[in-house]
Scaffold this motif. Structure first.
Motif, PDB file in Angstrom:
ATOM      1  N   LYS A 158     -10.257   1.922  -7.869  1.00  0.00           N
ATOM      2  CA  LYS A 158     -11.279   1.939  -7.213  1.00  0.00           C
ATOM      3  C   LYS A 158     -12.405   3.064  -7.025  1.00  0.00           C
ATOM      4  O   LYS A 158     -12.455   4.111  -7.138  1.00  0.00           O
ATOM      5  CB  LYS A 158      -9.889   2.422  -6.116  1.00  0.00           C
ATOM      6  CG  LYS A 158      -9.117   1.446  -5.449  1.00  0.00           C
ATOM      7  CD  LYS A 158      -8.074   1.787  -4.195  1.00  0.00           C
ATOM      8  CE  LYS A 158      -8.039   1.890  -3.107  1.00  0.00           C
ATOM      9  NZ  LYS A 158      -7.530   2.822  -2.352  1.00  0.00           N
ATOM     10  N   ARG A 217      -2.371  -2.333  10.428  1.00  0.00           N
ATOM     11  CA  ARG A 217      -1.369  -1.975  11.433  1.00  0.00           C
ATOM     12  C   ARG A 217      -0.543  -2.275  11.763  1.00  0.00           C
ATOM     13  O   ARG A 217       0.377  -1.755  12.117  1.00  0.00           O
ATOM     14  CB  ARG A 217      -2.677  -1.745  12.874  1.00  0.00           C
ATOM     15  CG  ARG A 217      -3.761  -0.236  12.373  1.00  0.00           C
ATOM     16  CD  ARG A 217      -3.222   0.417  12.044  1.00  0.00           C
ATOM     17  NE  ARG A 217      -4.405   2.035  12.390  1.00  0.00           N
ATOM     18  CZ  ARG A 217      -4.849   1.891  10.810  1.00  0.00           C
ATOM     19  NH1 ARG A 217      -4.150   1.951   9.803  1.00  0.00           N
ATOM     20  NH2 ARG A 217      -5.657   3.306  10.403  1.00  0.00           N
ATOM     21  N   ASP A 223       0.582  -1.249   0.010  1.00  0.00           N
ATOM     22  CA  ASP A 223      -0.030  -0.033   0.067  1.00  0.00           C
ATOM     23  C   ASP A 223       1.265   1.211   0.401  1.00  0.00           C
ATOM     24  O   ASP A 223       0.827   1.459   1.160  1.00  0.00           O
ATOM     25  CB  ASP A 223      -1.138   0.111   1.560  1.00  0.00           C
ATOM     26  CG  ASP A 223      -2.035   0.868   0.887  1.00  0.00           C
ATOM     27  OD1 ASP A 223      -2.809   1.119   0.486  1.00  0.00           O
ATOM     28  OD2 ASP A 223      -2.365   1.025   2.715  1.00  0.00           O
ATOM     29  N   ARG A 244      -8.948   0.953  10.366  1.00  0.00           N
ATOM     30  CA  ARG A 244      -9.457   2.530  11.035  1.00  0.00           C
ATOM     31  C   ARG A 244     -10.503   1.747  11.903  1.00  0.00           C
ATOM     32  O   ARG A 244     -11.220   2.541  12.967  1.00  0.00           O
ATOM     33  CB  ARG A 244     -10.202   2.816  10.012  1.00  0.00           C
ATOM     34  CG  ARG A 244      -8.841   3.521   9.456  1.00  0.00           C
ATOM     35  CD  ARG A 244      -9.168   4.842   8.198  1.00  0.00           C
ATOM     36  NE  ARG A 244      -8.421   5.659   7.737  1.00  0.00           N
ATOM     37  CZ  ARG A 244      -8.460   6.350   6.481  1.00  0.00           C
ATOM     38  NH1 ARG A 244      -9.067   7.034   7.590  1.00  0.00           N
ATOM     39  NH2 ARG A 244      -7.155   6.817   5.920  1.00  0.00           N
ATOM     40  N   SER A 260     -12.466  -3.698  -0.383  1.00  0.00           N
ATOM     41  CA  SER A 260     -11.452  -3.093   0.409  1.00  0.00           C
ATOM     42  C   SER A 260     -12.337  -2.719   2.318  1.00  0.00           C
ATOM     43  O   SER A 260     -13.084  -2.011   2.150  1.00  0.00           O
ATOM     44  CB  SER A 260     -10.755  -1.636   0.150  1.00  0.00           C
ATOM     45  OG  SER A 260      -9.854  -2.076  -0.634  1.00  0.00           O
TER      46      SER A 260
HETATM   47  O1  LIG Z   1      -6.353   0.349  -1.715  1.00  0.00           O
HETATM   48  C1  LIG Z   1      -6.877   0.853  -0.846  1.00  0.00           C
HETATM   49  C2  LIG Z   1      -7.296  -0.222  -0.722  1.00  0.00           C
HETATM   50  O2  LIG Z   1      -8.117  -0.560  -1.533  1.00  0.00           O
HETATM   51  C3  LIG Z   1      -5.212   1.193   0.150  1.00  0.00           C
HETATM   52  O3  LIG Z   1      -5.205   2.184  -0.277  1.00  0.00           O
HETATM   53  C4  LIG Z   1      -6.581   1.752   1.507  1.00  0.00           C
HETATM   54  O4  LIG Z   1      -7.025   2.705   1.181  1.00  0.00           O
HETATM   55  C5  LIG Z   1      -5.687   1.747   2.859  1.00  0.00           C
HETATM   56  O5  LIG Z   1      -5.092   0.766   3.232  1.00  0.00           O
HETATM   57  C6  LIG Z   1      -6.016   3.256   3.707  1.00  0.00           C
HETATM   58  O6  LIG Z   1      -6.894   4.556   3.221  1.00  0.00           O
HETATM   59  C7  LIG Z   1      -5.189   2.800   4.899  1.00  0.00           C
HETATM   60  O7  LIG Z   1      -5.764   3.542   5.663  1.00  0.00           O
HETATM   61  P1  LIG Z   1      -4.906   4.337   7.429  1.00  0.00           P
HETATM   62  O8  LIG Z   1      -3.838   3.268   7.369  1.00  0.00           O
HETATM   63  O9  LIG Z   1      -4.172   5.485   6.649  1.00  0.00           O
HETATM   64  O10 LIG Z   1      -5.964   4.137   7.794  1.00  0.00           O
END
Ligand SMILES: O=C(CO)[C@@H](O)[C@H](O)[C@H](O)[C@H](O)COP(=O)(O)O
Length: 236
Positions: A90, A180, A11, A147, A142
């Motif tokens: 997405k 996380r 990610d 979160r 997803s």
């Molecule tokens: O593509 C996806 C989900 O399909 C990811 O990029 C997703 O947006 C991310 O895992 C999340 O936004 C990350 O969330 P966070 O760790 O910033 O709370």
């Protein structure tokens, strides 16, 4: 290292990191989002996406629409889809006004567009999304488990229920988003979740899976000893 059934995606939006992960085969696919692109200092969406697809020609990669209404999202989806065969578009399950994007998700899926439906938090949303998908069209749902955990709620009951609902429709996979920690990879694997997308610091720890915990005491003390030496601090 333990054998995993869950696919691990990276990610992020740093092309060099993505290229290295792809070449070293440390992950099975990639996800990006508007926040990650902003953080990585991306200035030109199309140039970034084209460079990413060039660097990653045959692994799954997701790019998100930026629009906030179905008409704009639909136009953006057509452009994003044209970036490559391995690209997932997405689409958020709702827009910033809380309006459902399900009609667009249904329309795009009927056109055989591979979607990654994002920003999902409830089993009702998962059920509605799965219902809207054309059978056989590769789709990710997803769910933002991290979160949810950030609010003090255990995401596991939702994730277990979501696996079942997603697997009722051919082609639909559950993606664990907002990972996380490394342990989330084990949790995702144990419940039969299809994909987990991990930030770079978690991807780096993947080789630790299955490591002998008995070794860790000595390793920990060695780390302290190294820092004592480099700091020059002493008690006596
Ligand atoms: O593509 C996806 C989900 O399909 C990811 O990029 C997703 O947006 C991310 O895992 C999340 O936004 C990350 O969330 P966070 O760790 O910033 O709370």
């Amino acid at each position: 290292m333990k054998n995993l059934n869950v696919q691990v995606f990276a990610d992020g939006a740093d092309i060099e990191q993505m290229k290295t992960a792809y070449q070293n085969q440390t992950v099975d696919g990639f996800t990006t989002n508007p926040s990650l692109m902003a953080k990585a200092g991306v200035e030109d969406y199309t140039a970034f996406a084209e460079a990413a697809v060039k660097a990653i020609p045959d692994a799954s990669i997701s790019f998100e629409v930026f629009g906030d209404d179905m008409e704009t999202m639909e136009k953006e989806a057509a452009i994003i889809q044209s970036f490559g065969e391995n690209v997932f578009v997405k689409i958020p399950v709702v827009n910033t006004k809380g309006e459902s994007m399900i009609p667009l998700i249904k329309k795009l899926s009927e056109q055989d567009i591979k979607l990654n439906v994002t920003a999902v938090y409830t089993i009702e949303q998962v059920t509605e999304i799965v219902k809207a998908i054309k059978p056989g069209v590769e789709t990710y749902v997803s769910v933002f488990a991290g979160r949810i955990a950030d609010t003090g709620v255990d995401p596991m009951p939702l994730m277990r229920a979501a696996v079942k609902v997603c697997h009722e429709k051919e082609g639909v996979k559950l993606l664990w988003a907002s990972c996380r920690e490394l342990y989330n990879v084990i949790q995702a694997d144990e419940i039969g979740c299809d994909i987990i997308t991990c930030p770079g610091d978690v991807v780096k720890k993947i080789p630790n899976i299955g490591r002998d915990i008995d070794e860790l005491s000595v390793d920990t003390v060695k780390g302290f000893a190294k820092d004592i030496q480099s700091s020059g601090l002493g008690i006596l």
